[in-house]
Design a protein around this motif. Structure first.
Motif, PDB file in Angstrom:
ATOM      1  N   HIS A   1       9.319 -38.597  -9.775  1.00 28.53           N
ATOM      2  CA  HIS A   1      10.457 -37.679  -9.688  1.00 28.53           C
ATOM      3  C   HIS A   1      11.706 -38.215 -10.402  1.00 28.53           C
ATOM      4  CE1 HIS A   1       8.943 -34.445  -7.206  1.00 28.53           C
ATOM      5  NE2 HIS A   1       8.358 -35.322  -6.414  1.00 28.53           N
TER       6      HIS A   1
ATOM      7  N   ASN B   1       8.321 -30.438  -5.875  1.00 24.38           N
ATOM      8  CA  ASN B   1       7.447 -30.762  -4.743  1.00 24.38           C
ATOM      9  C   ASN B   1       6.411 -29.663  -4.576  1.00 24.38           C
ATOM     10  OD1 ASN B   1       8.803 -33.116  -4.020  1.00 24.38           O
ATOM     11  ND2 ASN B   1      10.315 -31.964  -2.845  1.00 24.38           N
ATOM     12  N   GLY B   2       5.164 -30.076  -4.338  1.00 25.87           N
ATOM     13  CA  GLY B   2       4.104 -29.105  -4.089  1.00 25.87           C
ATOM     14  C   GLY B   2       3.554 -28.455  -5.350  1.00 25.87           C
ATOM     15  N   SER B   3       3.932 -28.959  -6.532  1.00 25.89           N
ATOM     16  CA  SER B   3       3.468 -28.308  -7.768  1.00 25.89           C
ATOM     17  C   SER B   3       2.048 -28.740  -8.148  1.00 25.89           C
ATOM     18  CB  SER B   3       4.436 -28.567  -8.922  1.00 25.89           C
ATOM     19  OG  SER B   3       4.614 -29.950  -9.117  1.00 25.89           O
ATOM     20  N   GLY B   4       1.499 -29.773  -7.477  1.00 26.00           N
ATOM     21  CA  GLY B   4       0.095 -30.125  -7.705  1.00 26.00           C
ATOM     22  C   GLY B   4      -0.128 -31.485  -8.358  1.00 26.00           C
ATOM     23  N   LYS B   5       0.909 -32.307  -8.464  1.00 22.76           N
ATOM     24  CA  LYS B   5       0.791 -33.583  -9.181  1.00 22.76           C
ATOM     25  C   LYS B   5      -0.200 -34.532  -8.480  1.00 22.76           C
ATOM     26  CE  LYS B   5       5.229 -34.386  -8.749  1.00 22.76           C
ATOM     27  NZ  LYS B   5       5.617 -33.201  -7.934  1.00 22.76           N
ATOM     28  N   THR B   6      -0.003 -34.706  -7.177  1.00 22.14           N
ATOM     29  CA  THR B   6      -0.890 -35.634  -6.459  1.00 22.14           C
ATOM     30  C   THR B   6      -2.302 -35.072  -6.389  1.00 22.14           C
ATOM     31  OG1 THR B   6       0.939 -36.551  -5.207  1.00 22.14           O
ATOM     32  CG2 THR B   6      -1.237 -36.853  -4.262  1.00 22.14           C
ATOM     33  N   THR B   7      -2.418 -33.755  -6.292  1.00 27.44           N
ATOM     34  CA  THR B   7      -3.752 -33.142  -6.286  1.00 27.44           C
ATOM     35  C   THR B   7      -4.477 -33.477  -7.591  1.00 27.44           C
ATOM     36  OG1 THR B   7      -2.950 -31.347  -4.888  1.00 27.44           O
ATOM     37  CG2 THR B   7      -4.989 -30.936  -6.094  1.00 27.44           C
TER      38      THR B   7
HETATM   39  N1  ATP Z   1      -5.854 -31.612   1.283  1.00 32.72           N
HETATM   40  C1  ATP Z   1      -5.115 -30.507   1.190  1.00 32.72           C
HETATM   41  N2  ATP Z   1      -5.370 -29.419   1.963  1.00 32.72           N
HETATM   42  C2  ATP Z   1      -4.632 -28.292   1.854  1.00 32.72           C
HETATM   43  N3  ATP Z   1      -3.599 -28.133   0.995  1.00 32.72           N
HETATM   44  C3  ATP Z   1      -3.293 -29.171   0.210  1.00 32.72           C
HETATM   45  C4  ATP Z   1      -4.027 -30.413   0.255  1.00 32.72           C
HETATM   46  N4  ATP Z   1      -3.487 -31.270  -0.661  1.00 32.72           N
HETATM   47  C5  ATP Z   1      -2.471 -30.602  -1.246  1.00 32.72           C
HETATM   48  N5  ATP Z   1      -2.349 -29.364  -0.717  1.00 32.72           N
HETATM   49  C6  ATP Z   1      -1.381 -28.337  -1.140  1.00 32.72           C
HETATM   50  O1  ATP Z   1      -1.471 -28.236  -2.543  1.00 32.72           O
HETATM   51  C7  ATP Z   1      -0.177 -28.037  -3.113  1.00 32.72           C
HETATM   52  C8  ATP Z   1       0.109 -29.125  -4.109  1.00 32.72           C
HETATM   53  O2  ATP Z   1       0.345 -30.350  -3.404  1.00 32.72           O
HETATM   54  P1  ATP Z   1       0.558 -31.757  -4.113  1.00 32.72           P
HETATM   55  O3  ATP Z   1       0.672 -32.794  -3.029  1.00 32.72           O
HETATM   56  O4  ATP Z   1      -0.480 -31.954  -5.144  1.00 32.72           O
HETATM   57  O5  ATP Z   1       1.969 -31.556  -4.806  1.00 32.72           O
HETATM   58  P2  ATP Z   1       2.915 -32.629  -5.509  1.00 32.72           P
HETATM   59  O6  ATP Z   1       3.362 -32.009  -6.787  1.00 32.72           O
HETATM   60  O7  ATP Z   1       2.213 -33.941  -5.583  1.00 32.72           O
HETATM   61  O8  ATP Z   1       4.126 -32.715  -4.488  1.00 32.72           O
HETATM   62  P3  ATP Z   1       5.161 -33.942  -4.183  1.00 32.72           P
HETATM   63  O9  ATP Z   1       6.043 -34.049  -5.384  1.00 32.72           O
HETATM   64  O10 ATP Z   1       5.884 -33.457  -2.973  1.00 32.72           O
HETATM   65  O11 ATP Z   1       4.321 -35.171  -3.924  1.00 32.72           O
HETATM   66  C9  ATP Z   1       0.809 -27.989  -1.947  1.00 32.72           C
HETATM   67  O12 ATP Z   1       1.022 -26.638  -1.598  1.00 32.72           O
HETATM   68  C10 ATP Z   1       0.066 -28.728  -0.852  1.00 32.72           C
HETATM   69  O13 ATP Z   1       0.490 -28.288   0.437  1.00 32.72           O
END
Ligand code: ATP
Length: 251
Positions: free
Chosen positions: A209, A38-44
């Motif tokens: 996941h 979680n939070g590793s950046g996948k959705t970003t």
């Molecule tokens: N719009 C935003 N503004 C500020 N921080 C953000 C934003 N979007 C994502 N983050 C931060 O960037 C980091 C990566 O988030 P992201 O959602 O990409 O992770 P993830 O791997 O998709 O997580 P998950 O498996 O929980 O969906 C996290 O620390 C998140 O809090």
């Protein structure tokens, strides 16, 4: 060869670096898994690819064309589609109308012209309805085309989102945790749909996941941790990697 390429992309939100010099390539006819804690950046990364965010550094190219700062609609027209972690449907509209929304990317950019040529528009609408109907049958929603979207079960909503994305006739489709909340049987069904997409030549990015599912159906897998790529390779290579096991898979 057509490819969607992410090169050395960094994305910062204020002081937080969500992605740090990430590179990745999506190829047609290939399912690429993207995993990580979680939070590793996948959705970003998915938001960067689909145009919801602009990279702080680095670029995103389709067939060499730099898309890094182009809008969501432009990328959709070029054939980049996605689904969301929480399905985003128009709940009071029918399942068919929701699926048809995807097809509208094929309407020419000349909206006034489209609006004035009523005959053509009706023909197009019939064609969209036919295509959307076929896709709904294909994902197993043939029984529900005239139902309101918000009355569907959770899994059905996920499959409707996929049908809507496919109605765009994309070259690349990115699925954000599509197996979330699905039963084992529904996940099997999802796997078969993804395989059909691959066989049809689409490039698929699968953020997920359910790692067993990812390793079973992906051709290649990229693992992120704290915004960096820690391992990419075949499912077997990634599954056995000590760092991937340490930060994500567990012993
Ligand atoms: N719009 C935003 N503004 C500020 N921080 C953000 C934003 N979007 C994502 N983050 C931060 O960037 C980091 C990566 O988030 P992201 O959602 O990409 O992770 P993830 O791997 O998709 O997580 P998950 O498996 O929980 O969906 C996290 O620390 C998140 O809090």
């Amino acid at each position: 060869m057509t490819a969607l390429q992410v090169t050395d992309v960094t994305k910062s939100f204020g002081g937080l670096t969500a992605l740090d010099q990430v590179s990745l390539e999506l190829r047609p006819g290939e399912v690429h898994g993207l995993i990580g804690p979680n939070g590793s950046g996948k959705t970003t990364l998915l938001n960067l690819l689909s145009g919801y965010y602009e990279p702080t550094k680095g670029d995103i190219r389709l067939d060499g064309e730099d898309l890094s700062r182009t809008r969501v609609q432009h990328r959709a027209r070029l054939g980049i589609a996605r689904t969301f972690q929480k399905p985003r449907l128009l709940g009071t509209m029918t399942v068919l109308d929701n699926a048809m929304l995807g097809a509208w990317r094929d309407v020419g950019s000349n909206f006034l012209g489209t609006a004035l040529s009523l005959g053509r528009t009706r023909r197009e609408e019939r064609e969209f309805a036919r295509r959307a109907g076929e896709l709904l049958m294909g994902v197993g929603l043939g029984h529900a085309v005239h139902r309101r979207a918000d009355l569907l079960e959770h899994a059905e909503q996920r499959f409707l989102e996929i049908a809507r994305a496919l109605a765009m006739r994309p070259k690349f489709i990115m699925l954000d945790e599509p197996a979330g909340g699905l039963t084992a049987l529904e996940t099997e069904h999802l796997g078969r749909i993804i395989q059909v997409m691959r066989d049809a030549g689409l490039g698929v990015l699968l953020v997920e996941h359910h790692t067993d599912f990812v390793f079973r159906i992906c051709d290649r897998v990229t693992t992120l941790d704290l915004g960096k790529v820690i391992k990419r390779g075949t499912p077997d290579e990634v599954r056995k990697d000590p760092e991937v096991i340490r930060v994500y898979l567990g012993a």
